[in-house]
Design an enzyme around this catalytic site. Structure first.
Site, mmCIF file in Angstrom:
data_model
loop_
_atom_site.group_PDB
_atom_site.id
_atom_site.type_symbol
_atom_site.label_atom_id
_atom_site.label_comp_id
_atom_site.label_asym_id
_atom_site.label_seq_id
_atom_site.Cartn_x
_atom_site.Cartn_y
_atom_site.Cartn_z
ATOM 1 N N CYS A 49 0.861 -1.282 -0.091
ATOM 2 C CA CYS A 49 0.043 0.185 0.010
ATOM 3 C C CYS A 49 0.796 1.289 -0.092
ATOM 4 O O CYS A 49 0.448 2.465 -0.053
ATOM 5 C CB CYS A 49 -0.927 -0.003 1.258
ATOM 6 S SG CYS A 49 -0.178 0.152 2.829
ATOM 7 N N CYS A 52 4.650 2.232 4.050
ATOM 8 C CA CYS A 52 6.185 2.533 4.872
ATOM 9 C C CYS A 52 6.774 3.578 4.023
ATOM 10 O O CYS A 52 7.477 4.429 4.666
ATOM 11 C CB CYS A 52 7.037 1.015 4.399
ATOM 12 S SG CYS A 52 6.176 -0.324 5.178
ATOM 13 N N CYS A 153 5.006 -6.495 4.766
ATOM 14 C CA CYS A 153 4.712 -7.162 3.756
ATOM 15 C C CYS A 153 6.246 -7.588 3.023
ATOM 16 O O CYS A 153 6.256 -8.795 2.665
ATOM 17 C CB CYS A 153 4.103 -6.135 2.460
ATOM 18 S SG CYS A 153 2.535 -5.724 2.958
ATOM 19 N N CYS A 191 3.588 -2.499 10.567
ATOM 20 C CA CYS A 191 2.661 -2.016 9.509
ATOM 21 C C CYS A 191 2.090 -0.823 9.715
ATOM 22 O O CYS A 191 1.029 -0.914 10.539
ATOM 23 C CB CYS A 191 1.575 -3.078 9.462
ATOM 24 S SG CYS A 191 0.403 -2.929 7.761
ATOM 25 N N HIS A 228 3.894 -7.236 25.801
ATOM 26 C CA HIS A 228 2.960 -7.350 26.972
ATOM 27 C C HIS A 228 3.743 -7.314 28.463
ATOM 28 O O HIS A 228 3.434 -6.529 29.293
ATOM 29 C CB HIS A 228 2.236 -8.408 27.014
ATOM 30 C CG HIS A 228 1.448 -9.140 28.123
ATOM 31 N ND1 HIS A 228 0.286 -8.530 28.426
ATOM 32 C CD2 HIS A 228 1.746 -9.915 29.054
ATOM 33 C CE1 HIS A 228 -0.233 -8.681 29.698
ATOM 34 N NE2 HIS A 228 0.627 -9.720 30.177
ATOM 35 N N CYS A 232 4.352 -2.529 28.057
ATOM 36 C CA CYS A 232 2.909 -2.137 27.751
ATOM 37 C C CYS A 232 2.629 -1.088 29.118
ATOM 38 O O CYS A 232 2.644 -1.689 30.091
ATOM 39 C CB CYS A 232 2.032 -3.113 27.527
ATOM 40 S SG CYS A 232 0.155 -2.531 27.377
ATOM 41 N N CYS A 253 -6.503 -2.884 30.771
ATOM 42 C CA CYS A 253 -5.700 -3.890 29.626
ATOM 43 C C CYS A 253 -6.640 -4.201 28.529
ATOM 44 O O CYS A 253 -7.938 -4.242 28.563
ATOM 45 C CB CYS A 253 -5.467 -5.101 30.459
ATOM 46 S SG CYS A 253 -4.695 -6.433 29.498
ATOM 47 N N CYS A 259 -6.099 -7.916 22.449
ATOM 48 C CA CYS A 259 -4.578 -7.549 22.395
ATOM 49 C C CYS A 259 -3.620 -8.623 22.253
ATOM 50 O O CYS A 259 -3.718 -9.842 22.713
ATOM 51 C CB CYS A 259 -4.252 -6.955 23.639
ATOM 52 S SG CYS A 259 -2.666 -6.121 23.442
ATOM 53 N N CYS A 268 7.352 -0.836 20.307
ATOM 54 C CA CYS A 268 6.394 0.425 19.892
ATOM 55 C C CYS A 268 5.987 1.423 21.115
ATOM 56 O O CYS A 268 6.116 2.420 20.480
ATOM 57 C CB CYS A 268 5.041 -0.434 19.400
ATOM 58 S SG CYS A 268 5.345 -1.294 17.691
ATOM 59 N N CYS A 280 -0.862 1.914 18.254
ATOM 60 C CA CYS A 280 -2.161 1.457 18.412
ATOM 61 C C CYS A 280 -2.539 1.246 19.698
ATOM 62 O O CYS A 280 -3.914 1.438 19.868
ATOM 63 C CB CYS A 280 -1.912 -0.139 17.903
ATOM 64 S SG CYS A 280 -1.220 -0.107 16.179
ATOM 65 N N CYS A 287 -3.212 -4.366 20.465
ATOM 66 C CA CYS A 287 -1.860 -4.755 19.876
ATOM 67 C C CYS A 287 -2.414 -5.957 18.889
ATOM 68 O O CYS A 287 -2.870 -6.872 19.269
ATOM 69 C CB CYS A 287 -0.822 -5.274 20.740
ATOM 70 S SG CYS A 287 0.434 -5.957 19.683
ATOM 71 N N CYS A 290 1.825 -6.907 14.743
ATOM 72 C CA CYS A 290 2.211 -6.847 13.101
ATOM 73 C C CYS A 290 3.847 -6.933 13.059
ATOM 74 O O CYS A 290 4.253 -6.742 11.866
ATOM 75 C CB CYS A 290 1.803 -5.515 12.633
ATOM 76 S SG CYS A 290 2.419 -4.058 13.413
#
Length: 350
Positions: A49, A52, A153, A191, A228, A232, A253, A259, A268, A280, A287, A290
């Site tokens: 798509c 990136c 991808c 992603c 996790h 998190c 949570c 998740c 992340c 996210c 989560c 990805c």
């Protein structure tokens, strides 16, 4: 601490890429300026798509303008991450753009980095300038001194490779293995790809810092922590048994809304997107995993609870139901697991 090739990766892991770039930008610039070889970059786009590319173009710390104009390599007078060839945001087009690609292959002034975004499919599904994308990739790989796959991808196949996968889409490493090519591929999944990860990886390659990879070809400096257990910010709610039932509503949570953090390895929460604004889970979503091979099939449905992904020691759905001992057990087990992990890391570094 002075930035060196030896401690480059350790500092990134300890600080996170954004803080690292902010703190050591001048050191990175100095290291790049000392580098004798300019690294030329070709960015190829397959089936994807283009998210990136967009993520990279929105790099904010340092921003894309700084990357393209300020951080120069050696005496080349050329910036660190201005690709010689990049289909989607290159100023040139048509035959002129293809000429730039051919110049990149010649490698007359420096070494070459190949970046691949998007899946590789069976012949005929992706044709660029009259030549199948598979041929473009194999041709470029022959000349590349370093290869980086960006995004879910290009790394593991992502959404295009999900069932039923009519185009036989696959990630770059799998494609090269299928073709009998044994060159190393640095995988930067997610992603879309996180721009900080890409900029830091490029800098590491250019200054000669060793990028240690895990079993899936991902840099350990970004993908060695569990979403996790380690990072998190909503983990305390898990230990208390407080969950949200609807995305974006309330505090708690995210396990009950699907998740996948317990089986996801990524940093992340430290990095985030859009100038470190959010990611996210912080935006109220679960989560979706990805960063992992097998995504999205192994992690679907995204918004449904998946009991087999939780710890085998304690069922989080039973927390918060008045069983105080269970809550304490969850917290205790978490602490023990962290302690064992730290001890193992110390032993490995001795």
């Amino acid at each position: 601490m002075k930035l060196t090739r030896r401690n480059f990766v350790k500092l990134v892991s300890a600080l996170g890429a954004s803080a690292f770039l902010t703190t050591y930008k001048s050191d990175i610039v100095a290291a790049l300026e000392e580098n004798k070889d300019y690294w030329h970059i070709a960015w190829l786009n397959g089936g994807a798509c283009t998210g990136c590319t967009i993520s990279f173009a929105q790099t904010a710390d340092p921003d894309i303008l700084q990357i393209l104009t300020e951080i120069l390599v050696g005496n080349s007078g050329l910036p660190i991450v201005l690709p010689d060839y990049m289909e989607t945001i290159h100023l040139a087009s048509g035959s002129l753009a293809e000429e730039f690609k051919e110049k990149w292959k010649s490698g007359k002034a420096g070494k070459r980095i190949l970046i691949v975004e998007g899946v590789i499919q069976d012949p005929g599904y992706c044709v660029i300038a009259g030549k199948d994308f598979r041929e473009h990739v194999l041709d470029a790989v022959r000349y590349a001194d370093a290869i980086i796959a960006v995004g879910q991808c290009a790394t593991f196949g992502g959404i295009p490779a999900a069932k039923p996968n009519p185009t036989n889409a696959k990630g770059l490493a799998d494609f090269l293995k299928e073709e009998g090519v044994s060159k190393e591929v640095i995988n930067l999944p997610l992603c879309p790809v996180n721009a900080d990860q890409l900029v830091v990886t490029l800098a590491a390659v250019i200054i000669g810092a060793k990028v240690e990879l895990d079993d899936y070809g991902r840099p350990k400096m970004f993908f060695s922590t569990n979403m996790h257990n380690d990072l998190c910010p909503y983990r305390p709610y898990y230990d208390k048994g407080q969950f949200i039932e609807t995305p974006g509503e309330g505090e708690g949570c995210r396990y009950k809304i699907g998740c996948k953090g317990p089986v996801t390895w990524t940093d992340c929460p430290l990095r985030k997107w859009n100038n470190s604004t959010s990611y996210c889970v912080e935006a109220g979503a679960p989560c979706i995993g990805c960063s992992e091979p097998g995504w999205p099939d192994k992690f679907s449905p995204f918004y449904e609870e998946v009991p087999n992904l939780t710890s085998a020691i304690i069922d989080p759905t039973k927390l918060g139901t008045g069983i105080f001992g269970a809550t304490l057990a969850g917290i205790g087990v978490h602490a023990v697991r962290r302690s064992l992990r730290r001890r193992k890391e110390v032993e490995e570094n001795e």
